[in-house]
Motif scaffolding. Structure first.
Motif, PDB file in Angstrom:
ATOM      1  N   VAL A   1       6.588  -2.290   3.387  1.00 56.65           N
ATOM      2  CA  VAL A   1       5.652  -2.578   4.485  1.00 56.65           C
ATOM      3  C   VAL A   1       6.345  -2.607   5.840  1.00 56.65           C
ATOM      4  O   VAL A   1       5.824  -2.056   6.824  1.00 56.65           O
ATOM      5  N   ILE A   2       7.516  -3.229   5.937  1.00 64.28           N
ATOM      6  CA  ILE A   2       8.175  -3.376   7.238  1.00 64.28           C
ATOM      7  C   ILE A   2       8.470  -2.027   7.890  1.00 64.28           C
ATOM      8  O   ILE A   2       8.184  -1.837   9.086  1.00 64.28           O
ATOM      9  N   PRO A   3       9.032  -1.037   7.186  1.00 68.93           N
ATOM     10  CA  PRO A   3       9.268   0.255   7.855  1.00 68.93           C
ATOM     11  C   PRO A   3       7.997   0.905   8.372  1.00 68.93           C
ATOM     12  O   PRO A   3       7.970   1.466   9.477  1.00 68.93           O
ATOM     13  N   VAL A   4       6.909   0.842   7.593  1.00 65.23           N
ATOM     14  CA  VAL A   4       5.655   1.457   8.027  1.00 65.23           C
ATOM     15  C   VAL A   4       5.067   0.706   9.210  1.00 65.23           C
ATOM     16  O   VAL A   4       4.562   1.316  10.165  1.00 65.23           O
ATOM     17  N   LYS A   5       5.120  -0.624   9.193  1.00 64.66           N
ATOM     18  CA  LYS A   5       4.625  -1.411  10.319  1.00 64.66           C
ATOM     19  C   LYS A   5       5.444  -1.155  11.573  1.00 64.66           C
ATOM     20  O   LYS A   5       4.901  -1.081  12.682  1.00 64.66           O
ATOM     21  N   MET A   6       6.742  -1.008  11.396  1.00 66.85           N
ATOM     22  CA  MET A   6       7.597  -0.719  12.547  1.00 66.85           C
ATOM     23  C   MET A   6       7.276   0.655  13.130  1.00 66.85           C
ATOM     24  O   MET A   6       7.227   0.832  14.355  1.00 66.85           O
ATOM     25  N   GLU A   7       7.051   1.629  12.272  1.00 66.57           N
ATOM     26  CA  GLU A   7       6.680   2.957  12.747  1.00 66.57           C
ATOM     27  C   GLU A   7       5.318   2.938  13.439  1.00 66.57           C
ATOM     28  O   GLU A   7       5.108   3.624  14.441  1.00 66.57           O
TER      29      GLU A   7
ATOM     30  N   LEU B   1      13.564  10.925   1.741  1.00 69.78           N
ATOM     31  CA  LEU B   1      14.784  10.141   1.941  1.00 69.78           C
ATOM     32  C   LEU B   1      14.611   8.987   2.928  1.00 69.78           C
ATOM     33  O   LEU B   1      15.165   7.905   2.699  1.00 69.78           O
ATOM     34  N   PRO B   2      13.899   9.152   4.059  1.00 71.50           N
ATOM     35  CA  PRO B   2      13.760   8.008   4.978  1.00 71.50           C
ATOM     36  C   PRO B   2      13.150   6.776   4.325  1.00 71.50           C
ATOM     37  O   PRO B   2      13.632   5.657   4.540  1.00 71.50           O
ATOM     38  N   SER B   3      12.091   6.961   3.538  1.00 71.94           N
ATOM     39  CA  SER B   3      11.472   5.801   2.887  1.00 71.94           C
ATOM     40  C   SER B   3      12.416   5.190   1.855  1.00 71.94           C
ATOM     41  O   SER B   3      12.505   3.957   1.744  1.00 71.94           O
ATOM     42  N   MET B   4      13.154   6.020   1.117  1.00 77.52           N
ATOM     43  CA  MET B   4      14.094   5.500   0.133  1.00 77.52           C
ATOM     44  C   MET B   4      15.246   4.776   0.817  1.00 77.52           C
ATOM     45  O   MET B   4      15.683   3.708   0.369  1.00 77.52           O
ATOM     46  N   PHE B   5      15.716   5.327   1.930  1.00 79.23           N
ATOM     47  CA  PHE B   5      16.804   4.696   2.673  1.00 79.23           C
ATOM     48  C   PHE B   5      16.374   3.324   3.189  1.00 79.23           C
ATOM     49  O   PHE B   5      17.096   2.334   3.048  1.00 79.23           O
TER      50      PHE B   5
ATOM     51  N   ALA C   1       6.660   6.052   4.584  1.00 82.96           N
ATOM     52  CA  ALA C   1       5.798   5.752   3.440  1.00 82.96           C
ATOM     53  C   ALA C   1       6.236   6.582   2.240  1.00 82.96           C
ATOM     54  O   ALA C   1       6.495   7.776   2.361  1.00 82.96           O
ATOM     55  N   SER C   2       6.320   5.963   1.089  1.00 84.04           N
ATOM     56  CA  SER C   2       6.803   6.647  -0.109  1.00 84.04           C
ATOM     57  C   SER C   2       5.771   7.637  -0.613  1.00 84.04           C
ATOM     58  O   SER C   2       4.573   7.376  -0.592  1.00 84.04           O
ATOM     59  N   GLY C   3       6.257   8.782  -1.073  1.00 83.48           N
ATOM     60  CA  GLY C   3       5.402   9.735  -1.746  1.00 83.48           C
ATOM     61  C   GLY C   3       4.663  10.706  -0.871  1.00 83.48           C
ATOM     62  O   GLY C   3       3.928  11.554  -1.373  1.00 83.48           O
ATOM     63  N   PHE C   4       4.829  10.642   0.458  1.00 83.32           N
ATOM     64  CA  PHE C   4       4.123  11.556   1.346  1.00 83.32           C
ATOM     65  C   PHE C   4       4.964  12.773   1.717  1.00 83.32           C
ATOM     66  O   PHE C   4       4.460  13.701   2.332  1.00 83.32           O
ATOM     67  N   GLY C   5       6.235  12.766   1.378  1.00 82.42           N
ATOM     68  CA  GLY C   5       7.078  13.898   1.707  1.00 82.42           C
ATOM     69  C   GLY C   5       6.808  15.097   0.829  1.00 82.42           C
ATOM     70  O   GLY C   5       6.448  14.966  -0.353  1.00 82.42           O
ATOM     71  N   ASP C   6       6.981  16.283   1.390  1.00 81.65           N
ATOM     72  CA  ASP C   6       6.762  17.508   0.635  1.00 81.65           C
ATOM     73  C   ASP C   6       7.924  17.817  -0.308  1.00 81.65           C
ATOM     74  O   ASP C   6       7.781  18.640  -1.206  1.00 81.65           O
ATOM     75  N   SER C   7       9.066  17.197  -0.090  1.00 79.01           N
ATOM     76  CA  SER C   7      10.246  17.436  -0.918  1.00 79.01           C
ATOM     77  C   SER C   7      11.046  16.144  -0.988  1.00 79.01           C
ATOM     78  O   SER C   7      10.750  15.157  -0.302  1.00 79.01           O
TER      79      SER C   7
ATOM     80  N   LYS D   1       0.803  -1.222   0.000  1.00 76.89           N
ATOM     81  CA  LYS D   1       0.000   0.000   0.000  1.00 76.89           C
ATOM     82  C   LYS D   1       0.834   1.270   0.000  1.00 76.89           C
ATOM     83  O   LYS D   1       0.458   2.276  -0.598  1.00 76.89           O
ATOM     84  N   HIS D   2       1.953   1.270   0.695  1.00 75.83           N
ATOM     85  CA  HIS D   2       2.725   2.494   0.868  1.00 75.83           C
ATOM     86  C   HIS D   2       3.850   2.623  -0.147  1.00 75.83           C
ATOM     87  O   HIS D   2       4.780   3.396   0.056  1.00 75.83           O
TER      88      HIS D   2
END
Length: 682
Positions: free
Chosen positions: A192-198, A473-477, A462-468, A54-55
């Motif tokens: 999914v794992i990063p979002v679930k962890m958050e 970068l966190p989701s890409m990392f 989650a990818s795509g929610f950042g304003d810039s 989803k994310h």
């Protein structure tokens, strides 16, 4: 077509190459054809999990709505199951034709389990294939439509338990299957794992602002007890960035650990008029989860005493769903929206955003001229609440010189009663109260006394929610760490693999790659989230002093205009609740027509209001009446959300009207009627 055509093309090419490439025996031809079906199933595995992440940025890049993405996942699964069963069935047919016992061919003898005998490799290969086939069969049965609808928890738990078993058996069965499984599985894990962890890190839940029970007056208490499906409005706090990222029609996943610690449920979310830092969920208690949630919220609302009640912990995740509904509406010159009951929720904010967008466009830029909303509902309390909270503020925000019309028609049908002899679910809890005593129906909770929960915000990973690009970068990392580590480990293991006869035990290393990567990722996410909590928090200004997404009807308030890319609805700032209620009750802001004809007002006159509200009582309108307006325009669109039977009837009637438009040679750009359906059946 996205799934079937490539798989069918590969299957035909593979069968032709292996069968007609050289002269072979009939047994060899059967084996080659069977293996071609198995490989086709492996090919479908490469995209099986991509649509359900989803994310992921892939869904946002392709602008897939959840329904389309889930259909892609379903058809991928069907190809996997079909190809696997044909593969196994043809091998079993060959064994029987050669006089072999199926039990002996599938189950390895005891000596193979005790000794490391390389001659047992074919038996273990057959055994892992059989276990994988059983797991796929369990998944196929649990994924049937009636199982998902009647017992979603069984469907969810079955997928959580049986899917890993099936993937493990596929890897153990076929030495190169890891290259087909790894792409979609690592992609799914990386998103999914990063979002679930958050989400686990913020397990205290979202801060609830208010709960409103949409129930009848005490005078109608006896009639109210026969009403089967009550509604609840749940308002929660949200950060300014979350409100700005929200788009009309999107939904959030809600999980209540006190009800179920594993399964989350989708709920449409809307902006809140007059409350720029809040979001709202309006739901009807229809199933087990919603009834339990309603009972817990009711107990909190009706709890007496000065002490703040104990609300259930509610963990929200989002936003999900298509974010292009506004753009889709603005492409058509006329739009008909049909909503049934609680299906009105995806369009509450959409109407405001469409009005704001059309108001800011010039006459040359504006395409959409007329919008008609047909809302079929039997619940008077829900009608009153939605009209007061959303429709009347929309009407109050319009100006007399608007060159477009938004017509809201509420069809109030007869009340629904429970089947005689069956006990209706309780609309509100009477524990500790006299059944005839008046009960509280709404309560606002003091946020200053709540130090545990947090305002809702979109996930950091989650990818795509950042304003810039910096905020993405966190989701890409996180994704690069998981996908890169998993790919490197699989490559290293495959390069150093042993011979095929002794590889059956070595393949467990491939299986172990995924839990190892998951553990490493969770440790890194834990460390990252701990560092983020230590860093000083960025001060965020309240949206009270900025432009908001809810239209202001107070013309004396100087509100800066919104950015061009965000169509917003300014909020009414500075009015107390009592003043707002009296404002909304002003006769000049409401236009009711109980018996006006359906066609009246379609062609808006210059002095007609841009937004009109009509309430009709009586029987349900026919499908012909709902869609009659679509025959008179050039680029029509139909938006619908409601019961499955209503949606099917609307689609059928729309198809017939497309044929009529073609036969009548209507001068239009296209005879087709664009249909945008809201669906949440996963």
């Amino acid at each position: 077509c996205f799934i079937l055509l490539p798989c069918i093309w590969y299957l035909m090419a593979s069968c032709h190459r292996k069968v007609y490439g050289k002269i072979q025996s009939s047994d060899d031809q059967v084996v080659h054809i069977a293996n071609s079906f198995g490989t086709t199933a492996s090919v479908a595995l490469t995209i099986l999990l991509l649509p359900v992440a989803k994310h992921s940025s892939l869904l946002k890049l392709c602008q897939w709505d959840p329904a389309s993405a889930v259909r892609l996942h379903i058809w991928s699964g069907r190809v996997v199951i079909f190809g696997s069963f044909i593969h196994g069935g043809m091998h079993m047919m060959l064994w029987q034709r050669n006089g072999e016992s199926l039990l002996n061919m599938i189950l390895p003898p005891l000596g193979c389990w005790l000794n490391d005998d390389t001659s047992c490799y074919p038996r273990f290969r057959n055994f892992t294939g059989f276990v994988g086939g059983v797991a796929l069969l369990v998944l196929a049965v649990s994924a049937l439509n009636w199982v998902r609808r009647k017992c979603y928890r069984a469907f969810y738990l079955t997928h959580v338990l049986a899917a890993p078993v099936a993937l493990c058996m596929v890897v153990l069965h076929y030495n190169r299957a890891i290259f087909y499984v790894a792409p979609s599985l690592l992609f799914y894990m990386g998103t999914v794992i990063p979002v679930k962890m958050e989400s686990w890190w913020k397990r205290e839940g979202t801060r609830i602002h208010s709960v409103e029970l949409l129930q009848q007056s005490p005078a109608s208490r006896q009639e109210d007890r026969r009403t089967c499906r009550p509604c609840v409005a749940l308002t929660f706090e949200a950060t300014p960035s979350a409100v700005q990222k929200y788009r009309a029609g999107q939904y959030v996943d809600l999980k209540v650990p006190s009800i179920n610690k594993l399964v989350s449920h989708p709920f449409t979310v809307n902006l809140v008029p007059f409350s720029p830092n809040h979001l709202r969920i309006i739901f009807r208690a229809t199933g087990k989860f919603t009834h339990q949630l309603m009972n817990q919220l009711t107990s909190a609302v009706q709890e007496e005493g000065e002490k703040e009640p104990d609300l259930p912990t509610m963990q929200l995740s989002g936003f999900h769903g298509a974010n292009v509904r506004l753009e889709q509406v603005l492409k058509h010159d006329a739009v008909v929206i049909v909503a049934g009951g609680i299906g009105i929720t995806p369009y509450l904010t959409l109407l405001h955003e469409v009005h704001e967008a059309l108001s800011t466009q010039s006459a040359d830029e504006r395409v959409t001229q007329r919008i008609i909303l047909h809302w079929i509902c039997r619940d008077q309390e829900l009608i009153d609440y939605v009209t007061e909270e959303y429709f009347e503020p929309l009407q109050a925000s319009c100006v007399s010189d608007d060159l477009f019309t938004i017509r809201i028609i509420v069809h109030k049908t007869s009340s629904r009663r429970c089947v005689e002899g069956k006990e209706c679910p309780k609309r509100y809890s009477t524990t500790g109260h006299d059944a005839e005593a008046p009960l509280e129906t709404a309560r606002t909770f003091d946020a200053s006394k709540d130090n545990k929960t947090l305002p809702f915000d979109t996930p950091l990973f989650a990818s795509g929610f950042g304003d810039s690009w910096l905020r993405n970068l966190p989701s890409m990392f996180a994704f690069c760490i998981i996908a890169g580590l998993g790919t490197w480990l699989i490559y290293a293991l495959y390069v150093n693999r042993p011979s095929a006869e002794t590889e059956v035990t070595y393949r467990w290393a491939y299986v172990a790659v995924f839990p190892f990567v998951a553990v490493v990722a969770m440790m890194l996410m834990y460390l990252t989230l701990s560092i983020i909590d230590i860093l000083p928090k960025e001060t965020t200004k309240s949206l009270e002093h900025e432009w908001s997404r809810l239209n202001s009807v107070d013309q004396d308030i100087d509100v800066p205009p919104p950015p061009q890319k965000n169509f917003s609805i300014n909020s009414l700032v500075g009015l107390e609740m009592s003043e707002r209620a009296s404002f909304r009750k002003t006769p000049s802001t409401m236009s009711l027509s109980l018996d006006s004809d359906l066609e009246a007002g379609v062609a808006a006159e210059s002095d007609a209001p841009a937004v009109s509200i009509e309430i009709k009582e009586g029987e349900r309108p026919t499908i012909h009446e709902l869609l009659k307006f679509l025959m008179e325009v050039q680029r029509p669109a139909l938006l619908c959300c409601g019961p499955a039977a209503l949606i099917q009837d609307l689609k059928r009637e729309a198809d017939e009207r497309c044929l009529i438009r073609i036969r009548q040679c209507i001068a239009c750009e296209s005879p087709n009627i664009a249909i945008y359906e809201e669906t949440f059946e996963m």
